[in-house]
Design a protein around this motif. Structure first.
Motif, PDB file in Angstrom:
ATOM      1  N   PHE A 163       0.877  -1.184   0.000  1.00  0.00           N
ATOM      2  CA  PHE A 163       0.000   0.000   0.000  1.00  0.00           C
ATOM      3  C   PHE A 163       0.903   1.218   0.000  1.00  0.00           C
ATOM      4  N   ASP A 164       0.871   1.981  -1.087  1.00  0.00           N
ATOM      5  CA  ASP A 164       1.887   3.012  -1.313  1.00  0.00           C
ATOM      6  C   ASP A 164       1.550   4.325  -0.616  1.00  0.00           C
ATOM      7  N   SER A 165       2.545   5.209  -0.581  1.00  0.00           N
ATOM      8  CA  SER A 165       2.420   6.469   0.155  1.00  0.00           C
ATOM      9  C   SER A 165       1.413   7.426  -0.485  1.00  0.00           C
ATOM     10  N   ILE A 166       1.253   7.364  -1.806  1.00  0.00           N
ATOM     11  CA  ILE A 166       0.302   8.278  -2.459  1.00  0.00           C
ATOM     12  C   ILE A 166      -1.116   7.967  -2.004  1.00  0.00           C
ATOM     13  N   ALA A 167      -1.476   6.694  -1.979  1.00  0.00           N
ATOM     14  CA  ALA A 167      -2.814   6.316  -1.522  1.00  0.00           C
ATOM     15  C   ALA A 167      -2.982   6.610  -0.039  1.00  0.00           C
ATOM     16  N   ASN A 210      -0.265   0.758  -7.534  1.00  0.00           N
ATOM     17  CA  ASN A 210      -0.477   2.162  -7.162  1.00  0.00           C
ATOM     18  C   ASN A 210      -1.823   2.668  -7.655  1.00  0.00           C
ATOM     19  N   ARG A 211      -2.186   2.274  -8.884  1.00  0.00           N
ATOM     20  CA  ARG A 211      -3.482   2.711  -9.415  1.00  0.00           C
ATOM     21  C   ARG A 211      -4.641   2.107  -8.618  1.00  0.00           C
ATOM     22  N   THR A 212      -4.553   0.800  -8.327  1.00  0.00           N
ATOM     23  CA  THR A 212      -5.656   0.163  -7.604  1.00  0.00           C
ATOM     24  C   THR A 212      -5.718   0.618  -6.151  1.00  0.00           C
ATOM     25  N   ASN A 213      -4.557   0.874  -5.542  1.00  0.00           N
ATOM     26  CA  ASN A 213      -4.558   1.438  -4.190  1.00  0.00           C
ATOM     27  C   ASN A 213      -5.337   2.742  -4.141  1.00  0.00           C
ATOM     28  N   LEU A 214      -5.050   3.613  -5.098  1.00  0.00           N
ATOM     29  CA  LEU A 214      -5.679   4.936  -5.087  1.00  0.00           C
ATOM     30  C   LEU A 214      -7.177   4.831  -5.360  1.00  0.00           C
TER      31      LEU A 214
END
Length: 342
Positions: free
Chosen positions: A15-19, A300-304
């Protein structure tokens, strides 16, 4: 913006920092579950999930089973956001009955899975596994591979991923055959045919259908017997679409030429793990551990998307309709929305 902080628990890896920043900037406390090495949330017991989610308002989930009993034990949870598009492990009727919302990350990993599909096609037809195994044993003999160029490719299921694969294949000048249960209104640069015709004529067959009672075991002994002896089967969708024991026999008996598999029946039925292990050992089978959607960019796309859906629900709004698979907030009865496109 939320009037007060809501707690969102993430039970998925990567789970990345942008999300995470998106959630925090919208007034959410973010808790990422600590999983043991190699563990996924689908490996957690219901008791473990309840302990993790007891005070959560939102849940970003991967492969855990979302059941009626689990939901009843989590009255505070308002939204279950899947970081992915398959939802056979989510009891959508139970979600709606509990007055909650469940979403999927539609559109987030289409490109990643489509890329992986073409990669498996090329890996099988160019016999990359045999090449790797040979060189590992200091054997420099050359296996004779085949081309994807100008072959007939059968695409089963014309959702977002199926269309992405079709788009990528145009550069190989393939002849596309398309089977979809509901072709009405569907448009694509390819010939729409029935499944049997696709199986008989295709050099490559790639599966992009959702898993449901109608598609369970779609590729079985009968279907495999219709395929060319030179045909290659690719499955990056769901393991249950293929009867893996039937596939194993067909490959061993050289009734088809090879397979590229990112998913297996044993993922949902551990009793079939011996079949999976035998498929893995075959020299004409390329396997990957359900990684088609797992690229940095795809996750990253799906996290967001999952984060955006969670915030929308917690703010009292509706997520994009194509992401909603169940919404129990309806004033009149309960409603489940289902998007059958993979």
């Amino acid at each position: 913006m939320l009037d007060h902080r809501h707690k969102i628990v993430v039970t998925q890896r990567f789970f990345d920092s942008i999300a995470s920043d998106f959630l925090q900037n919208h007034g959410c406390e973010v808790v990422v579950a600590e999983l043991a090495p190699g563990q996924a949330d689908g490996d957690l017991s219901e008791r473990q999930l309840i302990d993790l989610l007891a005070d959560a308002d939102g849940w970003i989930v991967g492969h855990a089973n979302v059941t009626s009993s689990l939901l009843n034990a989590l009255p505070r949870v308002q939204v279950i956001a899947r970081r992915g598009v398959g939802y056979e492990r989510v009891d959508t009727a139970a979600v709606a009955a509990a007055g909650k919302v469940a979403t999927i990350a539609t559109g987030g990993n289409d490109a990643s899975v489509a890329d992986h599909t073409v990669a498996l096609m090329l890996a099988v037809c160019r016999q990359l596994k045999r090449c790797q195994m040979g060189l590992s044993g200091n054997d420099w003999s050359i296996p004779l591979g085949g081309d994807l160029y100008r072959k007939t490719v059968g695409i089963v299921g014309l959702g977002r991923i199926g269309r992405g694969v079709l788009q990528r294949l145009f550069g190989f000048e393939v002849r596309p055959l398309i089977y979809t249960p509901h072709p009405g209104g569907a448009e694509a640069d390819g010939d729409f045919v029935d499944l049997d015709t696709l199986l008989r004529q295709s050099d490559f067959i790639t599966l992009h259908a959702p898993l449901n009672p109608q598609t369970q075991g779609l590729i079985d002994e009968r279907a495999l017997n219709l395929m060319k002896r030179s045909a290659v089967l690719i499955n990056t969708a769901r393991g249950g679409l293929v009867r893996d024991a039937d596939l194993l026999r067909a490959l061993r008996e050289k009734r088809i030429a090879g397979a590229g598999l990112d998913v297996f029946e044993s993922e949902s039925d551990p009793s079939l793990l011996p079949v999976t292990e035998q498929l893995i050992q075959l020299p004409n089978v390329i396997v990957t551990p359900h990684v088609g959607a797992s690229t940095v960019e795809g996750l990253n796309r799906t996290n967001l998307i999952a984060a955006q859906c969670a915030v929308a629900v917690l703010e009292g709004r509706s997520p994009p309709s194509h992401c909603v698979i169940a919404d129990g907030r309806r004033a009149v009865g309960c409603e489940s929305r289902v998007d059958n496109r993979p």
